[in-house]
Scaffold this motif. Structure first.
Motif, PDB file in Angstrom:
ATOM      1  N   UNK A   1       2.045  -9.934   0.843  1.00 38.95           N
ATOM      2  CA  UNK A   1       2.794  -8.722   0.534  1.00 38.95           C
ATOM      3  C   UNK A   1       2.932  -7.816   1.758  1.00 38.95           C
ATOM      4  N   UNK A   2       3.915  -6.935   1.703  1.00 39.24           N
ATOM      5  CA  UNK A   2       4.041  -5.849   2.653  1.00 39.24           C
ATOM      6  C   UNK A   2       3.949  -6.264   4.102  1.00 39.24           C
ATOM      7  N   UNK A   3       3.203  -5.490   4.884  1.00 39.06           N
ATOM      8  CA  UNK A   3       3.079  -5.741   6.322  1.00 39.06           C
ATOM      9  C   UNK A   3       2.080  -6.852   6.643  1.00 39.06           C
ATOM     10  N   UNK A   4       1.378  -7.341   5.624  1.00 31.19           N
ATOM     11  CA  UNK A   4       0.520  -8.514   5.840  1.00 31.19           C
ATOM     12  C   UNK A   4       1.364  -9.768   5.925  1.00 31.19           C
ATOM     13  N   UNK A   5       2.317  -9.916   5.034  1.00 31.71           N
ATOM     14  CA  UNK A   5       3.218 -11.059   5.066  1.00 31.71           C
ATOM     15  C   UNK A   5       2.574 -12.356   4.614  1.00 31.71           C
TER      16      UNK A   5
ATOM     17  N   UNK B   1       0.810  -1.206   0.000  1.00 31.13           N
ATOM     18  CA  UNK B   1       0.000   0.000   0.000  1.00 31.13           C
ATOM     19  C   UNK B   1       0.846   1.259   0.000  1.00 31.13           C
ATOM     20  N   UNK B   2       2.010   1.219   0.660  1.00 32.20           N
ATOM     21  CA  UNK B   2       2.893   2.384   0.693  1.00 32.20           C
ATOM     22  C   UNK B   2       3.294   2.822  -0.707  1.00 32.20           C
ATOM     23  N   UNK B   3       3.493   1.863  -1.615  1.00 40.09           N
ATOM     24  CA  UNK B   3       3.966   2.183  -2.962  1.00 40.09           C
ATOM     25  C   UNK B   3       2.930   2.955  -3.773  1.00 40.09           C
TER      26      UNK B   3
END
Length: 324
Positions: free
Chosen positions: A112-116, A88-90
């Motif tokens: 992905x990301x902080x979900x992992x 989401x940051x991207x």
């Protein structure tokens, strides 16, 4: 192969990786300064407000989300879905200007990301269900949705599976059939290995952000499996989506122009009465934007041009009347 800043030379020269880079390198290119399109008026960019963040438990995964703005402000929220190997940051170059006028929810997709890493692998049905689960956890009854690449296909599927929860859709570089991508691109994605990404910002960014930093090889395998799984959502289901649709692509994107135009027409675009009249008197059901000299990576560098077109679409503004 063209030079790609930030990637080691061994990655740039990896066999079969040229087309793959065109699809995946957006994960790092979004932070670069956008290149406005000629003759486009960029939308004003508001200062990024601190986001509220959290997790929603959906089907064995803790889906990370960020909320920009007040969900109780009376404006329809916009759900933002990123592409493969991103987070989401991207999507910040799109989120910041759009959040100036409406609440925005961005999530990190499963894996992905902080979900992992999460059980069950990746599928568009699962990612659509995850997104719906986040909306339910936030008590959002209805939202518009914007998706890029993998996120665009997820957005379409979400609109099909959750017709009462999803309104307008912005589909950026997305397909409703696997064969909407050139076969050479599908073949190139199948050649991915974790080693191709060794030392790249994609790998290091994943390890820095993810709660499962050692699971990057799993994510590579899941993305390969996702793009090796044939899908073709029925055209009658595409036509039946209730909300209005905006389709955005580059003239050298990862989806073919023929496929993109077919999607636009399925959503009600290229309306014969309007064509015969010669002008529009109300907001159309579907809009199409093909950005010139724009690739799959480059389209995300066109955030000012995209938001300048997306904002009036989300606000359901009719085109201006003829001035003569």
């Amino acid at each position: 192969m063209p030079y790609l800043p930030g990637f080691p030379s061994s990655f740039r020269r990896a066999p079969g990786s040229a087309i793959v880079l065109a699809l995946l390198a957006a994960a790092t290119s979004l932070t670069a300064a956008p290149r406005p399109l000629h003759a486009q008026t960029p939308a004003p960019v508001a200062a990024a407000a601190a986001a509220r963040t959290g997790y929603a438990d959906v089907d064995g995964a803790r889906i990370y989300y960020q909320v920009h703005g007040d969900l109780g402000a009376g404006r329809t929220p916009l759900l933002v879905l990123h592409g493969a190997f991103m987070s989401g940051d991207a999507m910040a170059p799109l989120i910041a200007p759009l959040a100036a006028t409406r609440p925005v929810i961005a999530i990190d997709a499963r894996g992905h990301g902080r979900t992992g890493d999460a059980p069950g692998g990746l599928s568009y049905d699962q990612m659509a269900n995850d997104a719906a689960g986040v909306l339910a956890a936030l008590k959002v009854e209805k939202a518009d949705v914007l998706g890029y690449s993998m996120g665009a296909a997820t957005a379409l599927r979400l609109a099909m599976l959750q017709p009462g929860r999803i309104g307008k859709q912005v589909i950026i570089s997305g397909a409703y059939r696997l064969d909407g991508m050139p076969p050479e691109l599908i073949k190139s994605i199948a050649s991915l290995t974790p080693e191709i990404f060794a030392g790249s910002p994609i790998e290091s960014g994943y390890k820095k952000m993810s709660p499962t930093p050692d699971a990057f090889p799993t994510l590579v395998a899941e993305i390969k499996a996702l793009d090796a799984t044939d899908f073709a959502w029925p055209e009658d289901q595409i036509r039946a989506i209730k909300g209005k649709t905006m389709v955005v692509t580059g003239d050298n994107d990862g989806t073919t122009l023929e496929h993109t135009i077919a999607l636009f027409k399925l959503r009600g675009g290229y309306d014969l009465p309007t064509i015969l009249q010669g002008f529009m008197t109300e907001a159309p059901k579907a809009r199409l934007a093909i950005l010139p000299a724009t690739s799959h990576i480059g389209i995300m560098g066109e955030a000012p041009a995209i938001t300048a077109m997306v904002a009036p679409f989300l606000d359901d503004k009719a085109p201006p009347p003829p001035s003569f």
